[in-house]
Motif scaffolding. Structure first.
Motif, PDB file in Angstrom:
ATOM      1  N   PHE A  69       0.828  -1.199   0.000  1.00 60.74           N
ATOM      2  CA  PHE A  69       0.000   0.000   0.000  1.00 60.74           C
ATOM      3  C   PHE A  69       0.867   1.256   0.000  1.00 60.74           C
ATOM      4  N   GLY A  70       1.979   1.210   0.742  1.00 56.27           N
ATOM      5  CA  GLY A  70       2.906   2.338   0.710  1.00 56.27           C
ATOM      6  C   GLY A  70       3.463   2.566  -0.676  1.00 56.27           C
ATOM      7  N   GLY A  71       3.735   1.477  -1.394  1.00 55.32           N
ATOM      8  CA  GLY A  71       4.195   1.596  -2.772  1.00 55.32           C
ATOM      9  C   GLY A  71       3.149   2.216  -3.676  1.00 55.32           C
ATOM     10  N   ARG A  72       1.884   1.840  -3.478  1.00 57.09           N
ATOM     11  CA  ARG A  72       0.814   2.423  -4.287  1.00 57.09           C
ATOM     12  C   ARG A  72       0.663   3.917  -4.023  1.00 57.09           C
ATOM     13  N   LEU A  73       0.694   4.312  -2.743  1.00 62.25           N
ATOM     14  CA  LEU A  73       0.625   5.739  -2.422  1.00 62.25           C
ATOM     15  C   LEU A  73       1.774   6.501  -3.051  1.00 62.25           C
ATOM     16  N   THR A  74       2.960   5.904  -3.032  1.00 61.75           N
ATOM     17  CA  THR A  74       4.128   6.549  -3.626  1.00 61.75           C
ATOM     18  C   THR A  74       3.921   6.804  -5.116  1.00 61.75           C
ATOM     19  N   ASP A  75       3.454   5.794  -5.833  1.00 65.11           N
ATOM     20  CA  ASP A  75       3.261   5.943  -7.274  1.00 65.11           C
ATOM     21  C   ASP A  75       2.098   6.872  -7.605  1.00 65.11           C
ATOM     22  N   ARG A  76       1.112   6.938  -6.741  1.00 63.85           N
ATOM     23  CA  ARG A  76      -0.061   7.771  -7.009  1.00 63.85           C
ATOM     24  C   ARG A  76       0.163   9.231  -6.616  1.00 63.85           C
ATOM     25  N   ILE A  77       0.810   9.456  -5.473  1.00 60.80           N
ATOM     26  CA  ILE A  77       0.955  10.815  -4.953  1.00 60.80           C
ATOM     27  C   ILE A  77       2.318  11.413  -5.277  1.00 60.80           C
ATOM     28  N   VAL A 135       6.714  12.850  -9.495  1.00 58.05           N
ATOM     29  CA  VAL A 135       6.235  11.806 -10.391  1.00 58.05           C
ATOM     30  C   VAL A 135       5.004  11.183  -9.755  1.00 58.05           C
ATOM     31  N   SER A 136       3.875  11.315 -10.408  1.00 63.27           N
ATOM     32  CA  SER A 136       2.643  10.776  -9.834  1.00 63.27           C
ATOM     33  C   SER A 136       1.721  10.317 -10.953  1.00 63.27           C
ATOM     34  N   ASP A 137       0.874   9.385 -10.627  1.00 64.25           N
ATOM     35  CA  ASP A 137      -0.104   8.862 -11.580  1.00 64.25           C
ATOM     36  C   ASP A 137      -1.445   8.810 -10.867  1.00 64.25           C
ATOM     37  N   ARG A 138      -2.239   9.859 -11.062  1.00 63.81           N
ATOM     38  CA  ARG A 138      -3.521   9.971 -10.366  1.00 63.81           C
ATOM     39  C   ARG A 138      -4.550   8.972 -10.887  1.00 63.81           C
ATOM     40  N   THR A 139      -4.253   8.299 -12.003  1.00 66.68           N
ATOM     41  CA  THR A 139      -5.192   7.305 -12.514  1.00 66.68           C
ATOM     42  C   THR A 139      -5.129   6.000 -11.715  1.00 66.68           C
ATOM     43  N   LEU A 140      -4.086   5.840 -10.905  1.00 65.62           N
ATOM     44  CA  LEU A 140      -3.966   4.638 -10.100  1.00 65.62           C
ATOM     45  C   LEU A 140      -4.960   4.677  -8.945  1.00 65.62           C
ATOM     46  N   GLY A 141      -5.806   3.669  -8.859  1.00 68.10           N
ATOM     47  CA  GLY A 141      -6.717   3.594  -7.735  1.00 68.10           C
ATOM     48  C   GLY A 141      -5.980   3.126  -6.487  1.00 68.10           C
ATOM     49  N   LEU A 142      -6.549   3.388  -5.336  1.00 63.44           N
ATOM     50  CA  LEU A 142      -5.912   2.964  -4.088  1.00 63.44           C
ATOM     51  C   LEU A 142      -6.147   1.487  -3.802  1.00 63.44           C
ATOM     52  N   ASP A 143      -7.124   0.886  -4.477  1.00 61.85           N
ATOM     53  CA  ASP A 143      -7.423  -0.540  -4.289  1.00 61.85           C
ATOM     54  C   ASP A 143      -7.562  -0.867  -2.803  1.00 61.85           C
ATOM     55  N   PRO A 144      -8.554  -0.269  -2.118  1.00 66.83           N
ATOM     56  CA  PRO A 144      -8.677  -0.495  -0.671  1.00 66.83           C
ATOM     57  C   PRO A 144      -8.918  -1.952  -0.300  1.00 66.83           C
ATOM     58  N   LEU A 145      -9.677  -2.689  -1.133  1.00 64.48           N
ATOM     59  CA  LEU A 145      -9.921  -4.100  -0.829  1.00 64.48           C
ATOM     60  C   LEU A 145      -8.618  -4.886  -0.898  1.00 64.48           C
ATOM     61  N   GLY A 146      -7.860  -4.685  -1.970  1.00 64.76           N
ATOM     62  CA  GLY A 146      -6.588  -5.391  -2.110  1.00 64.76           C
ATOM     63  C   GLY A 146      -5.619  -5.020  -1.011  1.00 64.76           C
ATOM     64  N   ALA A 147      -5.569  -3.717  -0.668  1.00 66.50           N
ATOM     65  CA  ALA A 147      -4.650  -3.270   0.375  1.00 66.50           C
ATOM     66  C   ALA A 147      -5.013  -3.891   1.721  1.00 66.50           C
ATOM     67  N   VAL A 190      12.280  -1.127 -14.308  1.00 73.78           N
ATOM     68  CA  VAL A 190      11.050  -0.600 -13.717  1.00 73.78           C
ATOM     69  C   VAL A 190      10.954   0.887 -14.051  1.00 73.78           C
ATOM     70  N   PRO A 191       9.864   1.338 -14.683  1.00 78.84           N
ATOM     71  CA  PRO A 191       9.735   2.763 -14.986  1.00 78.84           C
ATOM     72  C   PRO A 191       9.655   3.593 -13.719  1.00 78.84           C
ATOM     73  N   LEU A 192      10.031   4.841 -13.838  1.00 81.95           N
ATOM     74  CA  LEU A 192      10.074   5.729 -12.675  1.00 81.95           C
ATOM     75  C   LEU A 192       8.724   5.800 -11.977  1.00 81.95           C
ATOM     76  N   GLY A 193       7.651   5.796 -12.735  1.00 79.68           N
ATOM     77  CA  GLY A 193       6.326   5.907 -12.151  1.00 79.68           C
ATOM     78  C   GLY A 193       5.840   4.664 -11.432  1.00 79.68           C
ATOM     79  N   ARG A 194       6.631   3.580 -11.469  1.00 83.03           N
ATOM     80  CA  ARG A 194       6.265   2.350 -10.760  1.00 83.03           C
ATOM     81  C   ARG A 194       7.351   1.949  -9.759  1.00 83.03           C
ATOM     82  N   MET A 195       8.205   2.897  -9.422  1.00 86.83           N
ATOM     83  CA  MET A 195       9.290   2.585  -8.492  1.00 86.83           C
ATOM     84  C   MET A 195       8.765   2.364  -7.078  1.00 86.83           C
ATOM     85  N   GLY A 196       7.642   2.972  -6.730  1.00 84.71           N
ATOM     86  CA  GLY A 196       7.038   2.693  -5.431  1.00 84.71           C
ATOM     87  C   GLY A 196       6.593   1.243  -5.331  1.00 84.71           C
TER      88      GLY A 196
END
Length: 468
Positions: free
Chosen positions: A76-84, A203-215, A398-404
């Motif tokens: 989840f921390g990785g997802r927040l990193t890539d999103r925010i 570097v952020s990708d606001r299209t990435l959902g937080l996926d609360p169920l998966g997290a 790994v692309p920069l936007g997926r380093m989280g």
């Protein structure tokens, strides 16, 4: 669509070499401190237990209070990193980590200390992937980043060893609360550097959902499974304290994997898992962390319980391990560049297997200078090479936007080593009636696993791109 905003004055391209080295050093220190903080109460735990009059169950919970949320929330921390964005998540994580560390140092009650250890683990799960994302912004080419990752790989195990050594030494002369001074200082330094020094590249990708169920499923599954595995060190597998959380954890992880197949932007994309090179890196992280934990725990218990060494002397005995680790990690970038990441890992497995093989004959009369010391040095060299090669492969292409995401998965693999891998080795040790005989058998089993891994990584690397 991913967005990237760069400040001309502070982008990585405008950095001088000394600025890059300083920024990398601070980020590596932050990463090492996250692992240091796991180990810092290991040796003074009996003092803490006596002060707060803790039961065995409370001691166990305090021991794992940091590691459970840390390992469970890394994805989840990785997802927040890539999103925010890495810098934003890093800054927030450092503030929370520093405040939790300060509150832990000032704790006068068990429940407060326990809560702050959980808070440290939560904030650490934000910092680890965010730090790696910021590291990537320091380097303009994949080759430069690869050399940096060869050094980055060893800082985590160095943090664990330094935490182990310092906790034994510092706790022998001052109150255990002073151990929290290091995470307080490092989080403060990191927060200032995040504002003043690190590249202002967002570097952020606001299209990435937080996926609360998966997290939620991933976090609860890993936490439950880890708790059960750690509890197995103190209780039989047939007790509900062990098998119930293990079964629940496996079910939740299975549910997470099933749910991820139905999510448009899953926390753990299937295509990310299909890379053979990255898989080799993750396995290397797990095996090296398991071997490191076995070495620290078994020798700690053996030297103190079987030989009557003091905590200070026991901690001091690991100084050569730390020196060899630092020396090898300093040369890691050159070694990995010359041999390739996979070959460096294979060499590390072989050297580590020799060190583990020496400890496979451990007994109460084993000479420290003639056997334990050489084994520690060989293990340090081997583990440094494994971690270095693993870090390079785990972040390959790994692309920069997926380093989280890469940081979350890599750190999760490393955290599973002291739970899954170490637990299996301790289960092997538990088959022997005499404790030191069990440790020797576990070291022998680990040596065999390292030899098999050396063969496996060499075979799997062929034609996969992992030989870089």
């Amino acid at each position: 669509m991913a967005s990237r905003r760069a400040s001309d004055a502070s982008s990585a391209e405008s950095y001088t070499a000394p600025q890059t080295r300083l920024a990398f050093t601070i980020l590596a220190t932050i990463q090492a401190t996250l692992i240091f903080t796991i180990a810092l109460i290991m040796i003074p735990l009996p003092q803490i237990a006596a002060e707060f009059e803790l039961s065995d169950a409370q001691i166990l919970l305090l021991q794992i209070a940091y590691g459970l949320p840390f390992s469970g929330l890394l994805l989840f921390g990785g997802r927040l990193t890539d999103r925010i964005g890495g810098r934003a998540v890093l800054g927030a994580g450092l503030v929370a980590f520093g405040l939790a560390s300060l509150a832990a140092a000032l704790s006068d009650r068990y429940d407060l200390l326990l809560a702050m250890r959980f808070a440290q683990g939560f904030s650490g799960a934000l910092i680890a992937p965010a730090s790696l994302s910021v590291v990537r912004t320091l380097y303009s080419t994949e080759a430069q980043f690869g050399r940096a990752m060869a050094t980055w790989g060893g800082v985590s195990v160095l943090g664990a060893v330094v935490g182990f050594i310092s906790s034994g030494m510092v706790a022998s002369v001052v109150d255990w609360r002073w151990m929290f001074a290091a995470p307080i200082a490092v989080s403060s330094l990191g927060f200032v550097a995040n504002i003043q020094l690190f590249p202002k590249v967002a570097v952020s990708d606001r299209t990435l959902g937080l996926d609360p169920l998966g997290a939620t499923l991933a976090a609860l599954g890993i936490i439950s499974l880890s708790y059960g595995l750690v509890a197995s060190h103190e209780a039989p597998w047939t007790t509900s304290q062990v098998y119930m959380p293990v079964a629940l954890g496996l079910a939740l992880v299975g549910g997470f994997l099933a749910a991820e197949r139905r999510i448009r932007t899953p926390l753990l994309p299937p295509d990310f898992l299909m890379s053979r090179a990255r898989a080799i890196g993750w396995i290397g992280m797990l095996l090296a962390a398991a071997g490191s934990m076995l070495t620290e725990f078994a020798l700690l218990v053996h030297l103190q319980q079987d030989r009557g060494w003091t905590p200070f002397d026991t901690a001091l005995s690991f100084a050569p391990f730390a020196v060899a680790l630092i020396a090898t990690n300093t040369a890691a970038a050159s070694i990995v560049s010359k041999l390739g990441a996979a070959r460096a890992m294979a060499a590390g497995y072989v050297v580590g297997a020799v060190g583990l093989g020496l400890l496979a004959v451990l007994n109460t009369h084993t000479d420290y200078l003639l056997l334990i010391l050489p084994a520690q040095v060989l293990l340090a060299i081997g583990m440094a090479l494994i971690f270095s090669g693993s870090a390079v492969l785990a972040t390959a292409d790994v692309p920069l936007g997926r380093m989280g995401l890469a940081g979350g998965v890599m750190n999760t693999a490393m955290e599973l080593g002291p739970t899954v891998g170490f637990t299996l080795l301790m289960a092997i040790a538990g088959t022997q009636a005499i404790q030191v005989d069990g440790f020797a058998l576990a070291f022998g089993a680990a040596a065999i696993a390292y030899v098999a891994a050396a063969i496996g990584v060499t075979a799997l690397a062929k034609g996969s791109g992992a030989s870089r």
